[in-house]
Design an enzyme around this catalytic site. Sequence first.
Site, PDB file in Angstrom:
ATOM      1  CG  ASP A   1      -2.192   0.895   0.903  1.00 24.99           C
ATOM      2  OD1 ASP A   1      -2.148   1.703  -0.042  1.00 24.99           O
ATOM      3  OD2 ASP A   1      -3.195   0.783   1.634  1.00 24.99           O
TER       4      ASP A   1
HETATM    5  C1  BGC Z   1      -4.984   3.351   0.124  1.00 25.60           C
HETATM    6  C2  BGC Z   1      -5.178   2.328  -0.971  1.00 25.60           C
HETATM    7  C3  BGC Z   1      -5.004   2.957  -2.323  1.00 25.60           C
HETATM    8  C4  BGC Z   1      -3.636   3.602  -2.377  1.00 25.60           C
HETATM    9  C5  BGC Z   1      -3.294   4.191  -3.727  1.00 25.60           C
HETATM   10  C6  BGC Z   1      -3.726   4.177  -0.058  1.00 25.60           C
HETATM   11  O1  BGC Z   1      -3.686   5.265   0.779  1.00 25.60           O
HETATM   12  O2  BGC Z   1      -4.955   2.683   1.364  1.00 25.60           O
HETATM   13  O3  BGC Z   1      -6.443   1.736  -0.852  1.00 25.60           O
HETATM   14  O4  BGC Z   1      -5.158   2.005  -3.324  1.00 25.60           O
HETATM   15  O5  BGC Z   1      -3.574   4.617  -1.397  1.00 25.60           O
HETATM   16  O6  BGC Z   1      -3.982   5.342  -3.976  1.00 25.60           O
END
Ligand code: BGC
Length: 785
Positions: free
Chosen positions: A305
């Site tokens: 993530d």
């Molecule tokens: C979130 C994810 C997301 C990623 C990319 C993160 O802050 O937890 O769900 O896919 O950002 O934008």
Amino acid sequence: MSPRYRRPSLLLVFLALFLSLDVRCQNSPAPYEFHGLPVRSDLANPTIEKKVDALLKQMTLDEKVGQLVQYSVGTATGPGTGRDRYDDMVQKGEVGSLYNLADVKAANYYQHIAVEKSRLHIPLINGLDVIHGYRTEFPVPLGLASTWDPEIVEKAARIAAQEASAAGVRWTFSPMVDIARDPRWGRMTEGAGEDPYLGSQIARAYVRGYQGKNLSAPDSIAACAKHYVGYGAAEGGRDYNSTEISEHTLREVYLPPFYAALDEGGASIMSAFNALNGVPSTANPFTLTQVLRREWQFPGLAVSDWTSIRELMPHGIANDGATAAFKAFSAGVDMDMQSNLYHEHLVDLVKGGKISEAQIDEAVRHVLRVKFALALFDNPYTDETRENHGELSEQKLNVAREAAERSVVLLQNEPVSGQSVLPLNHALHSVALIGPLADDPQQMLGSWSARGKASDVVTLRAALEQCLGAARVKYAKGGEITSATDAEVATAVDAARASDVVILALGEDAGVMTGEAASRAHLDLPGGQEELLEKVSATGKPVVLVLFSGRPLTLNWAFTHVPAVMAAWFPGVQAGPALVRLLFGDAAPSGRLAVSWPHSLGQIPDFYNALGTGRPADDSGSANAGTHEAKYVSRYVDEPNAPQFPFGYGLTYTEFRFSTPQLSAKKLSATRLSEDLRSRKTNTSTVMTVSADVTNTGKVAAEEVAQLYIGLRGTSVEEPVRALKAFERVSLAPGETKKLTFSLTPESFALWDIHNERTVEPSQVRIWVGPDSRRGNVVEMYLTE
Ligand code: BGC
């Protein structure tokens, strides 16, 4: 069987997978044990393997590491990296993926550098959070799950894929398949609720929709099941917080939707922010290597993530960036989203002998498989004339409206002067439409709206005025979501007094109170909305509350004083038309809750598929609190155990009757079912059927969602008193009866036993077929030795 699931040469694929896994998993302490099925996937095929092998042979170590690096160009949901010379990095082969680029020209621009100017011409994979639509925004995922209609979810995901791919996006970070049992958690809105079976069916539908018939088609995008794993169990419902989940519960509740998404062919998975049982999910060898690679044999790509690798430092398991990179990589994270740590340290970690080049090859293999499967090497560019695929169309808006209609859950519809308030009569003289969410298009898009535009939204006010004519609608905003002046409330009360009926559009702020980093400690109506509701209700006019939220809210006053309440979630671009059709009975409500709706905060976590206790309370919990027998049972002294509304619940404008279920067998051999489980004849082989008649006993045509639950007794571990195993949407004319037949498979009876083995055990089985998780007729059968 679609071509995607054909496995032309299984032996070759397994051999290749096994050899490659053997290398990556060499440090894993767990013994090899086969618990699951090999995932179905169009990534695991010998043609792709050959191409990957050939390419890997030409790559330098730096180029290999480059494939494992991902950077965001554009909107941030987390800290930046300080690196922004994307042209330069892409040209040098230092980047495998960019994301947050949602513009076809920009996507082609960077692709051009990767394909024409980098030494090996390896294309980029361009990602974006396409969560519930790209331009055509559908209801938020919790709303889509409340449709209990995988077909409409698949259609929505297909449209999202067509629009996103036309903008050069070939990878979405969706579906979020985290089981959520705590509505304080803001991200409950992004998932499919509390149940692993419903969650799995919905997860499969998203994957089918995004990836289409074949990933290589230019309008397919790779799906990403997130956040692996346990993220939804954040303690206290506070986003990013730790989770403690036993292996048994992990396997029975939290892992199944991930497995389903990957089994459906899902190309990638995202490791979560949270620590799971003391080990951050982004550095967790048990989940990322043992379960994902060894047991499930997942051939695709595991991405971290946003900066979750760097966050291993504040988590306290790494004191420097190199250690964080080492831990995440060795646990099984292939691609570093935004931490910048693989970029900085992986080459040195290999040179220093801490990571072998064979391990790097294995991770790169996962990335390249996805790129080949997407046919990015053959068709790296997006045809810019496809840009109009991103425009709204009547056909897409119809799907958006249908999805919104099916997502709305009618929670309450009490009579006023002897007649249910809903549906409203088209001949009403005047309607007061009150509330901060009645005419706010941006709010209707919910959190994560990709390239959705507020100007595309038809609000409740716009649709109501179109339906009745502006002169019959008295609109008063009644204040903002979080504040209201006395004058605003007074104007609203005047509008109510001057009308036949009041529609109140109240709820949460989608951007501030739902989604990521939006956990709430209070689940009531924010700002002055409770006061507005009470003052408007005091006029004595019949009130319909249309509630916009990303989660259940605790609204005790409303549920005891307001005759009609609808949970509308955040319904997307067609919010207004869908709601007006439901309010006036042009469509009958058919959404069902995908999460239990609590009475009060103190009941949380409150989910239907709980285990029993040695001292079960009767349904009413505190109702018998005075009696001695009722005291020493599992209950609160000041609140019933039962939720306000149970999982699976939803009313409509008619009533349904269910017959007692008929079983095709009263006994089955647990041993035989276990053998079928092991020999992988699982979710395709029916072992028995359960049929039941459903009758529409009212005067209006409507859809019911018939739900089949089972409860196992006499097993080696406690199983939920009830667990959903099948459901079906059925449309019934007034007076009509239909026989529904549900198939049960070895999977339906399987459990993780006391040794954490997947098996079917001799037991007594109770089977319910009914309208929700607390009602229905029950029959019994036995699983014998
Ligand atoms: C979130 C994810 C997301 C990623 C990319 C993160 O802050 O937890 O769900 O896919 O950002 O934008």
